[in-house]
Scaffold this motif. Structure first.
Motif, short mmCIF file in Angstrom:
data_model
loop_
_atom_site.label_atom_id
_atom_site.label_comp_id
_atom_site.label_asym_id
_atom_site.label_seq_id
_atom_site.Cartn_x
_atom_site.Cartn_y
_atom_site.Cartn_z
N GLU A 104 0.81 -1.22 0.00
CA GLU A 104 0.00 0.00 0.00
C GLU A 104 0.84 1.27 0.00
OE1 GLU A 104 -0.21 -1.85 4.23
OE2 GLU A 104 -0.30 -2.51 2.12
N ASP A 105 2.17 1.16 0.26
CA ASP A 105 3.04 2.32 0.21
C ASP A 105 3.40 2.71 -1.23
OD1 ASP A 105 2.98 2.40 2.93
OD2 ASP A 105 5.02 1.65 3.24
N LEU A 106 3.05 1.82 -2.19
CA LEU A 106 3.29 2.09 -3.61
C LEU A 106 4.77 2.41 -3.88
CD1 LEU A 106 0.13 4.21 -4.54
CD2 LEU A 106 0.45 1.73 -4.69
N GLN A 107 5.62 1.57 -3.34
CA GLN A 107 7.05 1.68 -3.59
C GLN A 107 7.52 0.40 -4.27
OE1 GLN A 107 9.33 2.86 -0.19
NE2 GLN A 107 7.93 4.50 0.38
N GLY A 108 8.82 0.33 -4.58
CA GLY A 108 9.36 -0.87 -5.22
C GLY A 108 9.48 -0.71 -6.71
N GLY A 109 10.32 -1.54 -7.31
CA GLY A 109 10.58 -1.46 -8.74
C GLY A 109 9.38 -1.85 -9.58
N LEU A 110 9.34 -1.34 -10.82
CA LEU A 110 8.22 -1.58 -11.71
C LEU A 110 8.66 -2.38 -12.95
CD1 LEU A 110 6.46 1.92 -11.68
CD2 LEU A 110 5.89 -0.12 -10.33
N GLY A 111 7.85 -3.38 -13.29
CA GLY A 111 8.06 -4.13 -14.52
C GLY A 111 9.20 -5.13 -14.44
N MET A 112 9.44 -5.73 -15.59
CA MET A 112 10.45 -6.79 -15.70
C MET A 112 11.79 -6.42 -15.13
SD MET A 112 10.50 -8.81 -19.31
CE MET A 112 10.35 -7.29 -20.22
N PHE A 113 12.23 -5.19 -15.39
CA PHE A 113 13.57 -4.77 -15.01
C PHE A 113 13.60 -4.00 -13.70
CE2 PHE A 113 13.81 -5.61 -19.54
CZ PHE A 113 14.98 -6.36 -19.62
N GLN A 114 12.44 -3.92 -13.04
CA GLN A 114 12.35 -3.38 -11.68
C GLN A 114 12.97 -1.98 -11.54
OE1 GLN A 114 10.85 -5.22 -8.52
NE2 GLN A 114 9.79 -5.24 -10.49
N PHE A 115 12.55 -1.07 -12.41
CA PHE A 115 13.01 0.31 -12.29
C PHE A 115 12.44 0.92 -11.03
CE2 PHE A 115 13.44 -0.43 -16.85
CZ PHE A 115 14.73 0.02 -17.04
N ASP A 116 13.28 1.63 -10.27
CA ASP A 116 12.87 2.09 -8.95
C ASP A 116 13.53 3.44 -8.63
OD1 ASP A 116 12.12 2.44 -6.36
OD2 ASP A 116 12.82 0.50 -5.64
N ALA A 117 12.71 4.47 -8.54
CA ALA A 117 13.22 5.79 -8.15
C ALA A 117 12.56 6.25 -6.86
CB ALA A 117 12.96 6.80 -9.27
N GLY A 118 11.96 5.30 -6.13
CA GLY A 118 11.26 5.65 -4.89
C GLY A 118 9.84 5.13 -4.94
N THR A 119 8.88 6.02 -4.96
CA THR A 119 7.49 5.61 -5.11
C THR A 119 7.21 5.33 -6.59
OG1 THR A 119 6.69 7.86 -5.47
CG2 THR A 119 6.85 7.10 -3.18
#
Length: 439
Positions: A104-119
């Motif tokens: 629910e904090d909407l953090q973590g990497g996104l997609g296959m390559f787990q891009f992550d800049a924070g939220t």
């Protein structure tokens, strides 16, 4: 302590150290993709990479395998967190990492390559909504790896995007550039450095295994390039077969093989821990294929920075049959395994096993580096390390062979009384003069 129990202890230590390591934990997301779905996803990665100018798409596929098991959509790994919606996921959410806190904090990497800049919002602001599509996620991954290759201390002569793409296209899985690529990914993609990350070897091995898996899964015809060269025939003048050579194979569970890049012939070596098991769990083989028959002397290259076993068991096959040689790997940098006869056009091998009889609890390293092959009577070739003074003394002692009645073959007496006596003497010496080293 058995190998199975050791695995539990190692896993617990790795998990405990992840929180202290600057490197980001990987491999926590596993997908439910079927074999056919994996083929489709790997095809998408390969084709999207080619569209963006990178022909060697297997490099990106290896990262995606390590990060998410190729999952891009939450429906492919429903125990992960849900990210923003994507048309490529049928209007459902992309996969989101759960390592940075509750979903629910909407953090973590996104997609296959787990891009992550924070939220999630911050990541999309930095990377753009392109990362919600499979092609866009691959495109963003290329942009990222181009930058990391340019910055990489493991890659020389790369200053532009074009040079970075050309270098990546030159990488051969299991061959030229492979080690530098894995080092670069571990350091710059994961953030785990050799000197600042307590689980560097584990992370590095994770990326290495993921790359080899997707390469082996689809094969050279699918990837279209990056195929490792065939095992090279040994010419009449002999040659050195290094640990990264196409003729060298690591056997057993690859989690227990470590790669050192600060020592060894040619700048690298492999090592694993000795065991007192009744059979080998890990082993390394060097295939010997000769252009011309005759007698050759074989040498094992070793490095005191890692070599600790005093009773490492080598087995050499030749035209006379198999012979076992017990080597004190601490005795010299280059040690003779003996003189053997070989026929042309036949595959022989040198093999070193981990079941030396030294207790696994002692964490004694057995090294697999280079095997040097020299024709008998030939002068030492230029550029090859000179023979250590210990050669010809007790550095490598050939074991006698027992002839098995009726078969006419020679076999070494593995696990017999001589091995136990040698191991007992060696361990006594080792306990008096052990070099304790944190790995």
């Amino acid at each position: 302590m058995t190998r199975a129990r050791s695995s539990v202890v190692v896993a617990a230590l790795v998990l405990a150290s992840c929180a202290q390591s600057p490197g980001r934990e990987v491999g926590v997301i596993e997908s439910t993709l079927t074999a056919e779905e994996r083929r489709v996803r790997l095809t998408q990665i390969r084709d999207a990479a080619a569209a963006a100018g990178l022909d060697n798409g297997v490099l990106l596929a290896g990262i995606a395998q390590a990060e998410t098991g190729l999952a891009h959509c939450w429906s492919e790994a429903t125990w992960a967190c849900q990210g923003p919606v994507s048309a490529d996921c049928g209007g459902g959410p992309v996969i989101a990492g759960a390592g940075d806190g509750p979903c629910e904090d909407l953090q973590g990497g996104l997609g296959m390559f787990q891009f992550d800049a924070g939220t999630h919002e911050q990541t999309l602001a930095r990377e753009g909504e392109r990362i919600l599509s499979i092609a866009g996620n691959v495109e963003a991954a290329i942009d990222f790896v181009v930058t990391m290759v340019i910055r990489s201390v493991y890659v020389d002569g790369v200053d532009t995007r074009e040079q970075a793409i050309a270098w990546m296209d030159s990488v051969v899985v299991g061959g030229a550039g492979h080690t530098a690529w894995i080092q670069t990914v571990t350091h710059y993609y994961n953030g785990c450095t050799p000197t600042g990350c307590s689980v560097y070897e584990t992370r590095s091995m994770h990326y290495d295994e993921a790359l080899r898996r997707v390469w082996d899964e689809m094969g050279a015809d699918f990837w279209g390039m990056g195929m490792a060269p065939p095992c090279e025939v040994i010419g009449a003048g002999g040659r050195v077969i290094d640990d990264l050579d196409a003729c060298t194979t690591l056997g057993g569970d690859r989690r227990y093989w470590r790669t050192a890049t600060d020592a060894g012939y040619g700048g690298s070596l492999r090592w694993t821990n000795a065991t007192d098991d009744t059979a080998p769990a890990n082993y390394a083989t060097w295939t010997l294929r000769f252009e011309a028959g005759g007698e050759y002397e074989l040498f094992a290259h070793l490095d005191a920075a890692y070599a600790e076993s005093r009773v490492a068991p080598y087995t050499i096959t030749s035209r006379e049959g198999p012979r076992e040689v017990i080597v004190d790997q601490t005795a010299g940098a280059l040690q003779s395994l003996g003189v053997f006869g070989f026929e042309p056009g036949v595959d022989y091998e040198v093999r070193v096993d981990d079941d030396s009889g030294e207790p696994v609890s002692e964490m004694i390293a057995i090294v697999a580096d280079a095997i040097e092959v020299r024709p008998v009577g030939a002068p030492d070739a230029g550029g090859i390390i000179e023979t250590d003074a210990a050669i010809g003394a007790d550095a490598g002692v050939a074991r006698g062979r027992e002839t098995v009645s009726g078969c006419g073959c020679g076999v070494a007496s593995r696990g017999g009384e001589n091995r136990a006596i040698a191991a007992g003497i060696a361990l006594g010496l080792a306990l008096m003069a052990r070099r304790r080293r944190v790995r």
